[in-house]
Motif scaffolding. Structure first.
Motif, PDB file in Angstrom:
ATOM      1  N   SER A 212       0.833  -1.210   0.000  1.00 21.06           N
ATOM      2  CA  SER A 212       0.000   0.000   0.000  1.00 21.06           C
ATOM      3  C   SER A 212       0.863   1.253   0.000  1.00 21.06           C
ATOM      4  N   ALA A 213       2.086   1.132   0.541  1.00 20.20           N
ATOM      5  CA  ALA A 213       2.972   2.290   0.605  1.00 20.20           C
ATOM      6  C   ALA A 213       3.764   2.477  -0.689  1.00 20.20           C
ATOM      7  N   GLY A 214       3.686   1.506  -1.595  1.00 26.94           N
ATOM      8  CA  GLY A 214       4.379   1.630  -2.872  1.00 26.94           C
ATOM      9  C   GLY A 214       5.884   1.563  -2.764  1.00 26.94           C
ATOM     10  N   HIS A 215       6.395   0.687  -1.893  1.00 26.34           N
ATOM     11  CA  HIS A 215       7.842   0.575  -1.730  1.00 26.34           C
ATOM     12  C   HIS A 215       8.498   0.118  -3.026  1.00 26.34           C
ATOM     13  N   LEU A 216       9.594   0.761  -3.396  1.00 28.40           N
ATOM     14  CA  LEU A 216      10.333   0.412  -4.606  1.00 28.40           C
ATOM     15  C   LEU A 216      10.901  -0.998  -4.478  1.00 28.40           C
ATOM     16  N   ALA A 217      10.591  -1.843  -5.469  1.00 27.13           N
ATOM     17  CA  ALA A 217      11.033  -3.233  -5.422  1.00 27.13           C
ATOM     18  C   ALA A 217      11.823  -3.655  -6.652  1.00 27.13           C
ATOM     19  N   ALA A 218      11.721  -2.912  -7.747  1.00 27.72           N
ATOM     20  CA  ALA A 218      12.430  -3.285  -8.976  1.00 27.72           C
ATOM     21  C   ALA A 218      12.676  -2.050  -9.828  1.00 27.72           C
ATOM     22  N   LEU A 219      13.725  -2.142 -10.640  1.00 28.63           N
ATOM     23  CA  LEU A 219      14.097  -1.052 -11.539  1.00 28.63           C
ATOM     24  C   LEU A 219      14.048  -1.524 -12.981  1.00 28.63           C
ATOM     25  N   LEU A 220      13.647  -0.642 -13.889  1.00 26.87           N
ATOM     26  CA  LEU A 220      13.744  -0.892 -15.317  1.00 26.87           C
ATOM     27  C   LEU A 220      14.961  -0.131 -15.822  1.00 26.87           C
ATOM     28  N   VAL A 221      15.865  -0.848 -16.482  1.00 25.35           N
ATOM     29  CA  VAL A 221      17.138  -0.240 -16.850  1.00 25.35           C
ATOM     30  C   VAL A 221      17.365  -0.318 -18.354  1.00 25.35           C
ATOM     31  N   GLY A 222      18.223   0.588 -18.826  1.00 23.15           N
ATOM     32  CA  GLY A 222      18.530   0.630 -20.246  1.00 23.15           C
ATOM     33  C   GLY A 222      19.992   0.915 -20.499  1.00 23.15           C
ATOM     34  N   GLU A 223      20.367   0.744 -21.764  1.00 19.51           N
ATOM     35  CA  GLU A 223      21.748   0.965 -22.205  1.00 19.51           C
ATOM     36  C   GLU A 223      21.767   2.065 -23.262  1.00 19.51           C
ATOM     37  N   PRO A 224      22.524   3.147 -23.030  1.00 17.33           N
ATOM     38  CA  PRO A 224      22.636   4.191 -24.054  1.00 17.33           C
ATOM     39  C   PRO A 224      23.363   3.651 -25.286  1.00 17.33           C
ATOM     40  N   THR A 225      22.772   3.860 -26.441  1.00 19.35           N
ATOM     41  CA  THR A 225      23.377   3.427 -27.704  1.00 19.35           C
ATOM     42  C   THR A 225      23.256   4.555 -28.717  1.00 19.35           C
ATOM     43  N   ALA A 226      23.795   4.336 -29.899  1.00 19.38           N
ATOM     44  CA  ALA A 226      23.681   5.334 -30.966  1.00 19.38           C
ATOM     45  C   ALA A 226      22.232   5.545 -31.376  1.00 19.38           C
ATOM     46  N   ASP A 227      21.378   4.561 -31.101  1.00 20.26           N
ATOM     47  CA  ASP A 227      19.951   4.653 -31.446  1.00 20.26           C
ATOM     48  C   ASP A 227      19.092   5.138 -30.288  1.00 20.26           C
ATOM     49  N   GLY A 228      19.719   5.530 -29.189  1.00 25.74           N
ATOM     50  CA  GLY A 228      18.968   6.006 -28.037  1.00 25.74           C
ATOM     51  C   GLY A 228      19.123   5.065 -26.853  1.00 25.74           C
ATOM     52  N   LEU A 229      18.267   5.245 -25.855  1.00 21.41           N
ATOM     53  CA  LEU A 229      18.304   4.421 -24.652  1.00 21.41           C
ATOM     54  C   LEU A 229      17.502   3.153 -24.910  1.00 21.41           C
ATOM     55  N   MET A 230      18.198   2.024 -25.012  1.00 21.92           N
ATOM     56  CA  MET A 230      17.561   0.754 -25.326  1.00 21.92           C
ATOM     57  C   MET A 230      17.255  -0.020 -24.044  1.00 21.92           C
ATOM     58  N   TYR A 231      16.030  -0.523 -23.949  1.00 20.99           N
ATOM     59  CA  TYR A 231      15.600  -1.247 -22.750  1.00 20.99           C
ATOM     60  C   TYR A 231      16.340  -2.570 -22.635  1.00 20.99           C
ATOM     61  N   ARG A 232      16.857  -2.857 -21.426  1.00 22.20           N
ATOM     62  CA  ARG A 232      17.620  -4.081 -21.210  1.00 22.20           C
ATOM     63  C   ARG A 232      17.027  -4.993 -20.148  1.00 22.20           C
ATOM     64  N   GLY A 233      15.984  -4.561 -19.442  1.00 18.69           N
ATOM     65  CA  GLY A 233      15.333  -5.486 -18.543  1.00 18.69           C
ATOM     66  C   GLY A 233      14.961  -4.901 -17.198  1.00 18.69           C
ATOM     67  N   ARG A 234      14.358  -5.762 -16.376  1.00 17.83           N
ATOM     68  CA  ARG A 234      13.880  -5.393 -15.043  1.00 17.83           C
ATOM     69  C   ARG A 234      14.776  -6.042 -14.001  1.00 17.83           C
ATOM     70  N   VAL A 235      15.207  -5.252 -13.034  1.00 18.28           N
ATOM     71  CA  VAL A 235      16.121  -5.724 -11.996  1.00 18.28           C
ATOM     72  C   VAL A 235      15.427  -5.621 -10.641  1.00 18.28           C
ATOM     73  N   GLY A 236      15.200  -6.766 -10.004  1.00 19.01           N
ATOM     74  CA  GLY A 236      14.573  -6.769  -8.689  1.00 19.01           C
ATOM     75  C   GLY A 236      15.410  -7.441  -7.633  1.00 19.01           C
ATOM     76  N   SER A 237      16.137  -8.471  -8.038  1.00 18.26           N
ATOM     77  CA  SER A 237      16.976  -9.195  -7.090  1.00 18.26           C
ATOM     78  C   SER A 237      18.039  -8.269  -6.526  1.00 18.26           C
ATOM     79  N   GLY A 238      18.279  -8.367  -5.239  1.00 20.51           N
ATOM     80  CA  GLY A 238      19.324  -7.576  -4.604  1.00 20.51           C
ATOM     81  C   GLY A 238      18.860  -6.253  -4.036  1.00 20.51           C
ATOM     82  N   ILE A 239      17.601  -5.886  -4.287  1.00 23.99           N
ATOM     83  CA  ILE A 239      17.077  -4.618  -3.770  1.00 23.99           C
ATOM     84  C   ILE A 239      16.360  -4.891  -2.451  1.00 23.99           C
TER      85      ILE A 239
END
Length: 312
Positions: A212-239
């Motif tokens: 209910s408090a909306g605690h952050l549990a995972a991040l969506l991350v990307g890699e900067p490339t010549a074509d822009g910021l490309m999505y590389r996946g969701r990271v939850g483990s370790g948080i």
């Protein structure tokens, strides 16, 4: 019927008593062929024959065999990728399986021979089992057969480095004199998977489900490339709790209404995501992949306050 499993190794063994194979990123399968009838069994002993129609005809005609191997499929980069198999591995409908085999073709990498023409070979050494396997005349990787016998190598360090450079999952080292014991984990087979650390840009975050408090549990991350910021996946483990609070503070004030990624984020990842300006950089530990691929089993390592998105 369940296969023998490798133990996790700490360092690649050397010496003449070991041989080394590529660790395939696929689905483990024991295949039992009797009277031309093929039955494939998963690692946990389930019958998975119906899911793999292109593999369920033995290329050995009426030979009685029991083999061990890995079912693989190639991604768009030509590399074995477990994720490509996701749509196929749970199929239990013959019509669906036949349809999928044309869009996601599978190959069976046979690396062990456990019975031949009624003779139990499991008590023989790996070297002898391998000699008999290679004598069956199954297809090679170059030949394009649905059943293939992959190569083995004497130099484990070389193979480990080569698979790392090629974006493969890793290697398995096996003692030449080892026998085969079903449904067991053996120290005579050792697996070495590649994991790499790299930096990525945070483009969104997801709250903990049911929070209910909306605690952050995972991040969506990307890699900067010549074509822009490309999505590389969701990271939850370790948080954990501490990292969640830190990241929440860092991302506060960066909210935006649209995705910062320049390619499409899968709907399953986008739903419920809070988008942020791509400013924060984190380190992620994951299984090695080739460039332009989604992260495999990623784990959060920490924030890189010394790097910006431009630095990447």
């Amino acid at each position: 019927m369940r296969p023998m499993l490798a133990s996790k190794g700490t360092h690649v063994p050397t010496g003449d008593e070991w041989v080394h194979e590529v660790k395939w990123d696929g689905v483990r399968a024991l295949t039992d062929v009797r009277d031309r009838r093929v039955r494939m069994y998963s690692r946990n002993g389930n019958d998975i024959t119906i899911a793999w129609p292109e593999l369920s005809t033995s290329p050995l005609a009426d030979r009685d065999v029991l083999v061990d191997g890995e079912i693989i499929a190639l991604n768009e980069h030509g590399l074995p990728d477990f994720r490509v198999l996701q749509d196929r591995m749970h199929v239990r409908n013959a019509t669906t399986a036949r349809r999928l085999m044309s869009t996601v073709p599978a190959t069976y990498m046979v690396f062990d021979l456990l019975r031949l023409d009624g003779e139990d070979l499991s008590g023989l050494s790996l070297d002898e089992r391998r000699r008999r396997l290679e004598g069956l005349g199954l297809g090679s990787i170059e030949g394009g057969s649905a059943w293939q016998v992959p190569a083995v190598y004497d130099d484990g360090a070389m193979l480990f480095d080569a698979t790392l450079q090629q974006g493969l999952e890793g290697i398995v080292s096996k003692r030449r004199r080892s026998t085969y014991t079903f449904d067991s984990r053996t120290p005579h087979w050792q697996k070495f998977a590649h994991r790499l650390s790299a930096s990525f840009v945070v483009g969104g975050w997801r709250p903990q489900e049911g929070s209910s408090a909306g605690h952050l549990a995972a991040l969506l991350v990307g890699e900067p490339t010549a074509d822009g910021l490309m999505y590389r996946g969701r990271v939850g483990s370790g948080i954990g709790g501490k990292a969640s609070r830190l990241l929440t503070g860092l991302l506060a004030g960066l909210a935006r209404t649209d995705s910062p990624f320049d390619d499409e984020v899968p709907r399953v990842d986008a739903l419920g995501t809070h988008w942020v300006d791509p400013v924060v950089v984190i380190d992620v530990d994951s299984h090695a992949t080739a460039r332009n691929q989604r992260l495999r089993q990623p784990s959060y390592r920490g924030v890189r306050s010394d790097l910006t998105a431009a630095d990447l």
